[in-house]
Scaffold this motif. Sequence first.
Motif, PDB file in Angstrom:
ATOM      1  N   ALA A  12       0.810  -1.208   0.000  1.00 29.68           N
ATOM      2  CA  ALA A  12       0.000   0.000   0.000  1.00 29.68           C
ATOM      3  C   ALA A  12       0.850   1.267   0.000  1.00 29.68           C
ATOM      4  N   GLY A  13       1.758   1.404   0.944  1.00 26.21           N
ATOM      5  CA  GLY A  13       2.575   2.614   1.018  1.00 26.21           C
ATOM      6  C   GLY A  13       3.424   2.829  -0.213  1.00 26.21           C
ATOM      7  N   PRO A  14       4.256   1.849  -0.575  1.00 29.94           N
ATOM      8  CA  PRO A  14       5.098   2.041  -1.761  1.00 29.94           C
ATOM      9  C   PRO A  14       4.297   2.257  -3.040  1.00 29.94           C
ATOM     10  N   SER A  15       3.152   1.606  -3.178  1.00 33.22           N
ATOM     11  CA  SER A  15       2.409   1.782  -4.407  1.00 33.22           C
ATOM     12  C   SER A  15       1.775   3.164  -4.470  1.00 33.22           C
ATOM     13  N   LEU A  16       1.418   3.740  -3.334  1.00 36.95           N
ATOM     14  CA  LEU A  16       0.871   5.095  -3.320  1.00 36.95           C
ATOM     15  C   LEU A  16       1.951   6.091  -3.735  1.00 36.95           C
ATOM     16  N   VAL A  17       3.125   5.977  -3.165  1.00 34.07           N
ATOM     17  CA  VAL A  17       4.239   6.851  -3.538  1.00 34.07           C
ATOM     18  C   VAL A  17       4.606   6.631  -5.003  1.00 34.07           C
ATOM     19  N   GLY A  18       4.727   5.383  -5.404  1.00 34.14           N
ATOM     20  CA  GLY A  18       5.059   5.072  -6.791  1.00 34.14           C
ATOM     21  C   GLY A  18       4.016   5.588  -7.760  1.00 34.14           C
ATOM     22  N   GLY A  19       2.757   5.511  -7.372  1.00 34.01           N
ATOM     23  CA  GLY A  19       1.674   6.033  -8.207  1.00 34.01           C
ATOM     24  C   GLY A  19       1.769   7.533  -8.383  1.00 34.01           C
ATOM     25  N   PHE A  20       2.046   8.244  -7.292  1.00 36.43           N
ATOM     26  CA  PHE A  20       2.224   9.697  -7.383  1.00 36.43           C
ATOM     27  C   PHE A  20       3.372  10.031  -8.332  1.00 36.43           C
ATOM     28  N   VAL A  21       4.508   9.365  -8.150  1.00 33.44           N
ATOM     29  CA  VAL A  21       5.691   9.645  -8.972  1.00 33.44           C
ATOM     30  C   VAL A  21       5.413   9.335 -10.440  1.00 33.44           C
ATOM     31  N   ALA A  22       4.802   8.194 -10.710  1.00 32.82           N
ATOM     32  CA  ALA A  22       4.493   7.832 -12.100  1.00 32.82           C
ATOM     33  C   ALA A  22       3.523   8.834 -12.728  1.00 32.82           C
ATOM     34  N   PHE A  23       2.522   9.258 -11.974  1.00 32.15           N
ATOM     35  CA  PHE A  23       1.539  10.214 -12.486  1.00 32.15           C
ATOM     36  C   PHE A  23       2.191  11.570 -12.763  1.00 32.15           C
ATOM     37  N   ILE A  24       3.014  12.049 -11.849  1.00 30.12           N
ATOM     38  CA  ILE A  24       3.708  13.330 -12.045  1.00 30.12           C
ATOM     39  C   ILE A  24       4.629  13.243 -13.251  1.00 30.12           C
ATOM     40  N   ASP A  25       5.386  12.170 -13.349  1.00 35.75           N
ATOM     41  CA  ASP A  25       6.295  12.012 -14.491  1.00 35.75           C
ATOM     42  C   ASP A  25       5.531  11.945 -15.806  1.00 35.75           C
ATOM     43  N   GLN A  26       4.384  11.286 -15.794  1.00 36.53           N
ATOM     44  CA  GLN A  26       3.561  11.186 -17.003  1.00 36.53           C
ATOM     45  C   GLN A  26       3.034  12.565 -17.417  1.00 36.53           C
ATOM     46  N   LEU A  27       2.551  13.345 -16.473  1.00 41.30           N
ATOM     47  CA  LEU A  27       2.016  14.671 -16.804  1.00 41.30           C
ATOM     48  C   LEU A  27       3.093  15.637 -17.272  1.00 41.30           C
ATOM     49  N   THR A  28       4.301  15.526 -16.725  1.00 43.26           N
ATOM     50  CA  THR A  28       5.351  16.462 -17.111  1.00 43.26           C
ATOM     51  C   THR A  28       5.855  16.230 -18.530  1.00 43.26           C
ATOM     52  N   VAL A  29       5.541  15.092 -19.114  1.00 45.22           N
ATOM     53  CA  VAL A  29       5.900  14.871 -20.525  1.00 45.22           C
ATOM     54  C   VAL A  29       5.151  15.887 -21.398  1.00 45.22           C
ATOM     55  N   ASP A  30       3.864  16.060 -21.138  1.00 46.67           N
ATOM     56  CA  ASP A  30       3.059  16.984 -21.930  1.00 46.67           C
ATOM     57  C   ASP A  30       3.063  18.409 -21.378  1.00 46.67           C
ATOM     58  N   PHE A  31       3.333  18.556 -20.091  1.00 48.78           N
ATOM     59  CA  PHE A  31       3.304  19.872 -19.444  1.00 48.78           C
ATOM     60  C   PHE A  31       4.591  20.061 -18.635  1.00 48.78           C
ATOM     61  N   PRO A  32       5.718  20.325 -19.314  1.00 48.37           N
ATOM     62  CA  PRO A  32       7.008  20.334 -18.622  1.00 48.37           C
ATOM     63  C   PRO A  32       7.177  21.427 -17.568  1.00 48.37           C
ATOM     64  N   SER A  33       6.420  22.495 -17.632  1.00 42.65           N
ATOM     65  CA  SER A  33       6.604  23.574 -16.652  1.00 42.65           C
ATOM     66  C   SER A  33       5.528  23.580 -15.565  1.00 42.65           C
ATOM     67  N   VAL A  34       4.782  22.484 -15.454  1.00 37.45           N
ATOM     68  CA  VAL A  34       3.699  22.401 -14.489  1.00 37.45           C
ATOM     69  C   VAL A  34       4.240  22.409 -13.054  1.00 37.45           C
TER      70      VAL A  34
END
Length: 107
Positions: A12-34
Amino acid sequence: MAIGSPSDGTDAGPSLVGGFVAFIDQLTVDFPSVTFVLVANAPEVQEAIDAVVGYYADAAAGGAPRVYGYADGLPFPGGGCDGHPNVQQQMDVGQRMAAYLKQVMSW
């Protein structure tokens, strides 16, 4: 994207952190200055947010996204239904959060 829950399951803990990181990294591909502001509503979520904010702070020199955490400390139990904050408490939180966002975003 499955990110688990802050209190269920063996990952639970690691997957929540990993999910946040993956989501942020995914969004910054299209929105690099977010700029990201992660808002906590429970201690378990706050722990994950602190880990994510620390992860990106450590990588800030390498052009990592700007990631902030916000925890207001809602009154618990609140004055509303089933211990949730009442209308006035929600308005107070909104005003404090707006002030924080103005600061982070330099508005």
